[in-house]
Scaffold this active site. Structure first.
Site, PDB file in Angstrom:
ATOM      1  N   CYS A   1       0.756  -1.158  -0.105  1.00 20.01           N
ATOM      2  CA  CYS A   1      -0.176   0.095  -0.045  1.00 20.01           C
ATOM      3  C   CYS A   1       1.068   1.218  -0.057  1.00 20.01           C
ATOM      4  O   CYS A   1       1.415   1.349   0.841  1.00 20.01           O
ATOM      5  CB  CYS A   1      -0.744  -0.086   1.069  1.00 20.01           C
ATOM      6  SG  CYS A   1      -1.934   1.749   1.169  1.00 20.01           S
TER       7      CYS A   1
ATOM      8  N   CYS B   1      -0.556   4.145   2.420  1.00 18.00           N
ATOM      9  CA  CYS B   1      -0.612   3.872   3.909  1.00 18.00           C
ATOM     10  C   CYS B   1      -0.225   2.391   4.039  1.00 18.00           C
ATOM     11  O   CYS B   1       0.883   2.072   4.204  1.00 18.00           O
ATOM     12  CB  CYS B   1      -1.669   4.312   4.550  1.00 18.00           C
ATOM     13  SG  CYS B   1      -3.306   3.936   3.716  1.00 18.00           S
ATOM     14  N   SER B   2      -1.020   1.647   4.691  1.00 15.30           N
ATOM     15  CA  SER B   2      -1.068   0.235   4.966  1.00 15.30           C
ATOM     16  C   SER B   2      -2.132  -0.528   4.862  1.00 15.30           C
ATOM     17  O   SER B   2      -2.302  -1.592   5.791  1.00 15.30           O
ATOM     18  CB  SER B   2      -0.446   0.208   6.598  1.00 15.30           C
ATOM     19  OG  SER B   2      -1.518   0.893   7.340  1.00 15.30           O
ATOM     20  N   CYS B   3      -2.871  -0.202   3.946  1.00 15.21           N
ATOM     21  CA  CYS B   3      -4.203  -1.430   3.558  1.00 15.21           C
ATOM     22  C   CYS B   3      -3.772  -2.529   3.385  1.00 15.21           C
ATOM     23  O   CYS B   3      -2.710  -2.752   2.503  1.00 15.21           O
ATOM     24  CB  CYS B   3      -4.708  -0.550   2.512  1.00 15.21           C
ATOM     25  SG  CYS B   3      -5.295   1.070   2.661  1.00 15.21           S
TER      26      CYS B   3
END
Ligand code: FE
Length: 211
Positions: free
Chosen positions: A115, A118-120
């Site tokens: 991602c 961000c950090s999906c």
């Protein structure tokens, strides 16, 4: 005693948040203590949440999906055609993973997920994302130089295998279906599950070869 361990440790501790220990496990423990002491969280509730994501929603859910895909061609076809619908029908989707796309590794193409924003991450299938997945370095570099990043994970891909990088969003999360490992021919889905690593479902690793 010219070089003791303390000297080395201090080299890593010059950043501003050195109030917390550098070891992630200790850091989490310190944070937890702080939150419990301040009355922000109930330790029993915290344990229940951690247990939920580590043991019930953890990567073994994804591993079961992969193992089934390896052994059930109709399920695999459905998964590749519409993973969201297929997984929802099994009750396997939920918060932080409502829409999932499954991508299959083949000798021609290796898939890896990031991602960049961000950090999906597909929480219902893989549990809590590993720290490196959220790091600036991984997010920036895996797009620019995927082969090099994968090599740092110990994954040296053959020249002829293309690398495809999938950028997750809040809308779409990806599940990599790794190639079934050699030496697993006689195993059923149940037995195969344990050889599907978390990283193999992100694309930074391969399924393990049964020992
Ligand atoms: Fe994200």
């Amino acid at each position: 005693m010219p070089h003791d361990h303390h000297h080395h440790d201090h080299d890593h501790d010059h950043d501003a948040h050195a109030l917390l220990p550098s070891d992630p496990a200790l850091r989490v423990k310190a944070l937890e203590t702080l939150l419990v002491d301040k009355g922000y969280v109930d330790p029993a509730a915290m344990d229940a949440i951690l247990d939920f994501y580590q043991n019930k929603v953890g990567p073994q859910i994804g591993a079961r999906v992969v193992a089934r895909a390896w052994t059930d061609p109709a399920f695999k076809a459905a998964l590749l055609a519409d993973a969201s619908a297929t997984l929802a029908a099994e009750g396997l989707l939920g918060r932080q993973g409502e829409h999932v796309v499954a991508v299959e590794n083949t000798p021609e193409v290796h898939n890896v997920v990031v991602c960049t924003l961000c950090s999906c991450y597909p929480w219902p299938l893989l549990g809590i994302p590993p720290t490196w997945y959220k790091s600036d370095a991984y997010r920036a570099r895996v797009v620019r130089e995927p082969r090099r990043v994968l090599a740092e994970f110990g994954l040296d891909l053959p020249e002829g295998q293309a690398v495809r990088v999938w950028d997750s969003t809040a809308e779409i999360r990806y599940l990599v279906i790794p190639m079934r490992p050699e030496g697993s021919e006689g195993l059923d889905a149940e037995a195969l599950t344990r050889w599907v690593t978390r990283n193999s479902m992100i694309g930074t690793g391969l399924a393990e070869r049964p020992a």
